[in-house]
Design a protein around this motif. Structure first.
Motif, PDB file in Angstrom:
ATOM      1  N   TRP A 208       4.549   2.215   1.835  1.00 14.61           N
ATOM      2  CA  TRP A 208       5.700   2.669   1.045  1.00 14.61           C
ATOM      3  C   TRP A 208       6.254   3.980   1.621  1.00 14.61           C
ATOM      4  CZ3 TRP A 208       7.767   0.545  -3.543  1.00 14.61           C
ATOM      5  CH2 TRP A 208       8.758   1.323  -4.163  1.00 14.61           C
TER       6      TRP A 208
ATOM      7  N   PRO B 222       0.834  -1.203   0.000  1.00 15.57           N
ATOM      8  CA  PRO B 222       0.000   0.000   0.000  1.00 15.57           C
ATOM      9  C   PRO B 222       0.874   1.262   0.000  1.00 15.57           C
ATOM     10  CG  PRO B 222      -0.710  -1.522   1.719  1.00 15.57           C
ATOM     11  CD  PRO B 222       0.588  -2.038   1.183  1.00 15.57           C
ATOM     12  N   HIS B 223       0.313   2.312  -0.573  1.00 20.38           N
ATOM     13  CA  HIS B 223       1.073   3.555  -0.659  1.00 20.38           C
ATOM     14  C   HIS B 223       1.505   4.059   0.713  1.00 20.38           C
ATOM     15  CE1 HIS B 223       2.498   7.366  -2.113  1.00 20.38           C
ATOM     16  NE2 HIS B 223       1.643   8.010  -1.342  1.00 20.38           N
ATOM     17  N   SER B 224       0.653   3.922   1.711  1.00 25.41           N
ATOM     18  CA  SER B 224       1.002   4.445   3.042  1.00 25.41           C
ATOM     19  C   SER B 224       2.196   3.675   3.630  1.00 25.41           C
ATOM     20  CB  SER B 224      -0.200   4.374   3.991  1.00 25.41           C
ATOM     21  OG  SER B 224      -0.637   3.046   4.139  1.00 25.41           O
TER      22      SER B 224
END
Lengths: 413, 413
Positions: B149, B145-147
């Motif tokens: 990352w 997930p972007h968070s």
């Protein structure tokens, strides 16, 4: 006095619990969801101002259902592409769907505008965002993969992506009456299934067979799905905080722990019962009674605060009330996990009740959560008792949604 | 000649198909996985140089199992935290696990070093990466997930994250013999289950009942899980490319489509059969025969190339071979979906066979994929026939892993 002492006739019977909801009830819940969605969207949009965004892009399946009505089955998000993902603008909601899902989206999300897209969201991103007049979009950063984030970012320099987390989760922690009804219906399906299983439990049956039999009871008697895979753990295995049923026979003299839940109209239940197979050892009964006392302590704290109309306890206080009973007794160590968790469209959701829960955040109202203390004696046995309770501060009321008794029950004799 | 003309006795019987694999076979497959993992890791590490990385961070459950042996159940990744996530360095493999999963990780991933972590990966990221002597880490960007990352990126300025996609997926498209054996065993479980169901199909049974009965057959006769939810679609419903079984009775004169698969020792099957409930209309039989002919055309193309020792066709060519049979016939439109997909630890994986598959990429070898043409007449009926086939260019051989006959079958008379 144990159920054993009273004899098998005192077991709960399936007829003690509510039957599966009839089709008219399911239709009414759907209608109530439709009525509730505008308020759910208002709560979400109320967050826009402070965050400086003018739209919200969501991908989590539970949020699709909650905010738009569109439903994906468990695991279906992995094959659905962008179908069901949605953009909430200031005025309207747009639901994405590829050709496989357009009919379903039109039926389940009738208040939303449909946006057909097939694996090409980045190339359509500018168009989609512009269609709701947005420029700064809040995005579910805990659920959007990094590669998708990068593709959307590169696709439209003029659109700013703002990572947000927990907005809808926080709103979902407070339950509408019709959400609580569905969780209660899922509890009844689970209660009834375990009652139906009791007379069929015999030494020699395997954990796997019993788990499958319990699953089948639920799914042929009102559950549209399981909330999660049934755990059936006997003897020393019950001390494992995490364990799958084995292809191994249960034996007399062991505990038998079932942790399981049903899904009804999208909403889930979760319960644990630890049974005794044949004559229980006195020590095991003592462990059981202590866990039951620990659970009662947490529920009594909640009831006391509700009756007084006082501030609700925090999740950490509720956990401490249960934990201290075991700690003060001193014979065995208290559970290493938390006391409980919220439940609804997801099996685990806010609020969280445990030692690491926020010290100042009082529990929301109306809400529902599990109360599940346990004692685990590694290599020997384990006991956990888990019920769902709903609390309503305005009504000053706590309701136990799990109706299955939590007195000791002896099976297989 | 249809099965109907031959009478019910010509139905396939469960005994026509291999029984569930005995425990010794399951143990052997586990041992073979252990033997195969070093080569799987070598293939992955061979990609490090060109990409300029010295480690690979993976989170996809299929990749955990493939590269480390650690197994998560379906959907379990949502509750497992970082457990099972792994870092492949130049010399060793590190598997993350919180306290719930350490015993399991030690047992299932014995060649890996264990790294205990509980929801605090970002704070431990520098330590983890340094422990394998890495600085530039390839990360599964389509699954992180972007968070997460962002949190990893902020945690360690000296560690560079390099987004990569499809590395392990590409390696998994080529199958080891023991992987094909397990897919074949999963096919046999599904074949046998449908054979057992045939005599129980009667007008008046609901789609939901039949889907549940077929699921139960598989799960009590060798399947550790379903590959995906059983689709059972009758009459006009069978024309939907995507549809869930309904609580509605099937009727004589209708087609009845089952799309289903089993999972055995981690590997999956996928098959579709379209049956006739009672006397089939001549038009419906004609549609069926055309779909069967279309499927044969694709398989014959593959067999011809294999026999010649010529280059394997691309997925697009195989699709065109099947599609052109329906197009040239001209009576009904060909399927809108692709001809097929690879399968293994995931139900859908590389290679892809369809109009949009890469024009130049010939199919890998050894590999396995579905061949599933269909004709869908909206509002009337639909027919799809889906088999798994394995191809081996070195042996010059194609093997049909689905053994259930694809001649028309009439049930419920």
């Amino acid at each position: 006095m144990t159920a054993r002492a009273r004899g098998a006739s005192s077991w709960p019977s399936p007829a003690d619990f509510a039957g599966p909801p009839p089709p008219a009830q399911l239709a009414e819940w759907e209608a109530l969801d439709r009525v509730a969605r505008p308020a759910r969207l208002r709560r979400l949009r109320a967050r826009f101002g402070e965050a400086g965004v003018d739209a919200y892009f969501g991908v989590r399946p539970e949020h699709m259902r909650y905010l738009t009505g569109f439903r994906l089955g468990s695991g279906e998000d992995k094959v659905a592409g962008q179908s069901g993902q949605f953009l909430v603008g200031g005025e309207e909601v747009v639901v994405l769907a590829d050709s496989r899902y357009t009919i379903q989206a039109g039926r389940e999300a009738p208040e939303s505008r449909l946006f057909e897209v097939y694996h090409d969201l980045p190339s359509r991103w500018t168009e989609l965002v512009a269609s709701v007049g947005a420029r700064r979009v809040a995005v579910e950063a805990a659920f959007v993969p990094h590669s998708v984030w990068r593709a959307l970012e590169s696709a439209a320099a003029e659109v700013e992506l703002v990572p947000v987390e927990g907005w809808v989760e926080a709103d979902r922690a407070t339950k509408e009456p019709a959400e609580l009804e569905r969780i209660g219906a899922a509890c009844a399906v689970a209660d009834r299934a375990l009652a139906a299983l009791l007379p069929r439990i015999r030494p020699g049956a395997t954990e796997l067979e019993l788990a499958m039999a319990l699953e089948w009871e639920m799914r042929t008697s009102g559950a549209e799905a399981l909330a999660f895979d049934v755990a059936c753990l006997s003897g020393a295995q019950a001390a494992l905080p995490h364990g799958a049923p084995r292809d191994q026979p249960i034996a007399a003299g062991e505990v038998l722990l079932f942790d399981f839940g049903a899904q009804v109209a999208g909403y889930r239940s979760d319960m644990t019962r630890t049974l005794f197979v044949g004559e229980p050892a006195e020590r095991d009964l003592d462990v059981y009674r202590l866990v039951a006392r620990s659970q009662r302590a947490a529920i009594q704290l909640l009831e006391a605060r509700l009756a007084e109309g006082a501030a609700l306890p925090t999740g950490r206080e509720a956990d401490a009330a249960a934990r201290s009973v075991i700690d003060e007794d001193g014979r065995w160590p208290a559970y290493g996990h938390g006391l409980g968790h919220g439940i609804g469209l997801a099996t685990h959701e806010a609020p969280s009740l445990g030692r690491s829960a926020a010290a100042v955040a009082e529990l929301p109202s109306r809400t529902v959560f599990s109360v599940e203390p346990g004692i685990y004696l590694e290599g020997e046995m384990g006991v956990r008792i888990e019920d769902l309770v709903a609390i309503d501060a305005t009504a000053g009321r706590l309701e136990r949604l799990t109706r299955f008794p939590s007195t000791p029950i002896v099976v297989g004799r």
